[in-house]
Scaffold this motif. Structure first.
Motif, PDB file in Angstrom:
ATOM      1  N   ALA A 157       0.841  -1.208   0.000  1.00 14.47           N
ATOM      2  CA  ALA A 157       0.000   0.000   0.000  1.00 14.47           C
ATOM      3  C   ALA A 157       0.870   1.249   0.000  1.00 14.47           C
ATOM      4  CB  ALA A 157      -0.921  -0.010   1.216  1.00 14.47           C
ATOM      5  N   HIS A 158       2.001   1.191   0.701  1.00 12.86           N
ATOM      6  CA  HIS A 158       2.921   2.330   0.713  1.00 12.86           C
ATOM      7  C   HIS A 158       3.451   2.611  -0.690  1.00 12.86           C
ATOM      8  CE1 HIS A 158       6.104   5.041   2.154  1.00 12.86           C
ATOM      9  NE2 HIS A 158       6.936   4.366   1.365  1.00 12.86           N
ATOM     10  N   PHE A 159       3.834   1.557  -1.407  1.00 14.02           N
ATOM     11  CA  PHE A 159       4.376   1.727  -2.753  1.00 14.02           C
ATOM     12  C   PHE A 159       3.288   1.743  -3.823  1.00 14.02           C
ATOM     13  CE2 PHE A 159       7.987  -0.544  -0.574  1.00 14.02           C
ATOM     14  CZ  PHE A 159       8.817   0.561  -0.518  1.00 14.02           C
ATOM     15  N   GLN A 160       2.042   1.392  -3.423  1.00 11.70           N
ATOM     16  CA  GLN A 160       0.906   1.348  -4.352  1.00 11.70           C
ATOM     17  C   GLN A 160       1.232   0.490  -5.575  1.00 11.70           C
ATOM     18  OE1 GLN A 160      -0.920   5.147  -5.189  1.00 11.70           O
ATOM     19  NE2 GLN A 160      -0.756   5.829  -3.069  1.00 11.70           N
ATOM     20  N   CYS A 161       1.625  -0.747  -5.291  1.00 10.15           N
ATOM     21  CA  CYS A 161       1.975  -1.664  -6.370  1.00 10.15           C
ATOM     22  C   CYS A 161       1.446  -3.053  -6.036  1.00 10.15           C
ATOM     23  CB  CYS A 161       3.493  -1.704  -6.569  1.00 10.15           C
ATOM     24  SG  CYS A 161       4.405  -2.458  -5.192  1.00 10.15           S
ATOM     25  N   PRO A 162       1.351  -3.934  -7.038  1.00 10.96           N
ATOM     26  CA  PRO A 162       0.947  -5.319  -6.763  1.00 10.96           C
ATOM     27  C   PRO A 162       1.973  -6.008  -5.877  1.00 10.96           C
ATOM     28  CG  PRO A 162       0.845  -4.821  -9.126  1.00 10.96           C
ATOM     29  CD  PRO A 162       1.560  -3.683  -8.473  1.00 10.96           C
TER      30      PRO A 162
END
Length: 230
Positions: A157-162
């Protein structure tokens, strides 16, 4: 307890990935491997996945708490020096080994040490600086080495990636609930029972009992995780 809404895939072998193009090797992706375990055997497997991705052209960064198990690898390695050197507490483990404890108490001590180590990782100065410098869209994929560190799934969620979760043995209850796998306790042996199919009646009973022990352990881990948040 906070539970990130993430699409999670459990894998054994990963050969290629690209967020930007249909052909996996046509465009390199930025991939972060987060493998905070003291176990060299786990790291050998996790870092091998990272190395294969790096070899086909992806930009791979790996974070670990022990020395790089592949010193000549093509990925970038960040070694987080924990106060205890990334090793489980010797006194705690010696107590488990030298004293006659129940299976439940041994599991509580061991998992507690894993969680303590994971918590120390997030407070490590190099890790804090890394999180400040890298946020949303810094990476296209997070490779996550799971070992009783469920709260760290929030990094995706911090990096907003899969996120792709790497787990080195057959699924356990905590892994099954990530992806919605049914337990099927009547005929699927769980990790703690050490049984093999097919079951007779008594083996089914044993499988049920050990499965409920896993439920109790997960409840304890959820309680400890909530303490970390508070």
């Amino acid at each position: 307890m906070f539970k990130p809404k993430l699409n999670i895939i459990i894998i054994t072998v990963l050969t290629g990935f690209s967020c930007n193009a249909p052909n996996a090797v046509a465009a390199g992706s930025r991939i972060l491997g987060f493998f905070v375990t003291y176990s060299k055997s786990h790291m050998l497997l996790h870092c091998n996945v990272a190395e294969q991705l790096a070899r086909v052209g992806h930009e791979v960064t790996v974070i670990g708490i022990i020395d790089n198990v592949y010193p000549n690898a093509t990925y970038k390695y960040i070694h987080l020096q924990l106060p205890d050197g990334g090793i489980l507490d010797d006194n705690a483990l010696r107590s488990v080994i030298n004293t006659r404890h129940s299976l439940v108490k041994s599991l509580i001590v061991t998992t507690g040490e894993y969680m303590r180590m994971a918590n120390e990782t997030m407070w490590q100065p190099t890790m804090r600086e890394f999180l400040r410098e890298n946020s949303a869209n810094s990476f296209d994929l997070l490779l996550f080495g799971f070992v009783m560190n469920e709260f760290q799934l929030g990094l995706a969620a911090h990096f907003q990636c899969p996120i792709v979760v790497l787990w080195v043995v057959r699924p356990v209850l905590q892994v099954n609930r990530f992806i919605g796998n049914p337990l099927e306790m009547a005929y699927v042996p769980n990790l703690s029972s050490h049984l093999q199919q097919p079951f007779n009646f008594l083996q089914r009973v044993k499988n049920y009992v050990t499965a409920w022990m896993e439920f109790a352990l997960m409840a304890y881990l959820d309680y400890r995780t909530q303490q970390l948040y508070e």
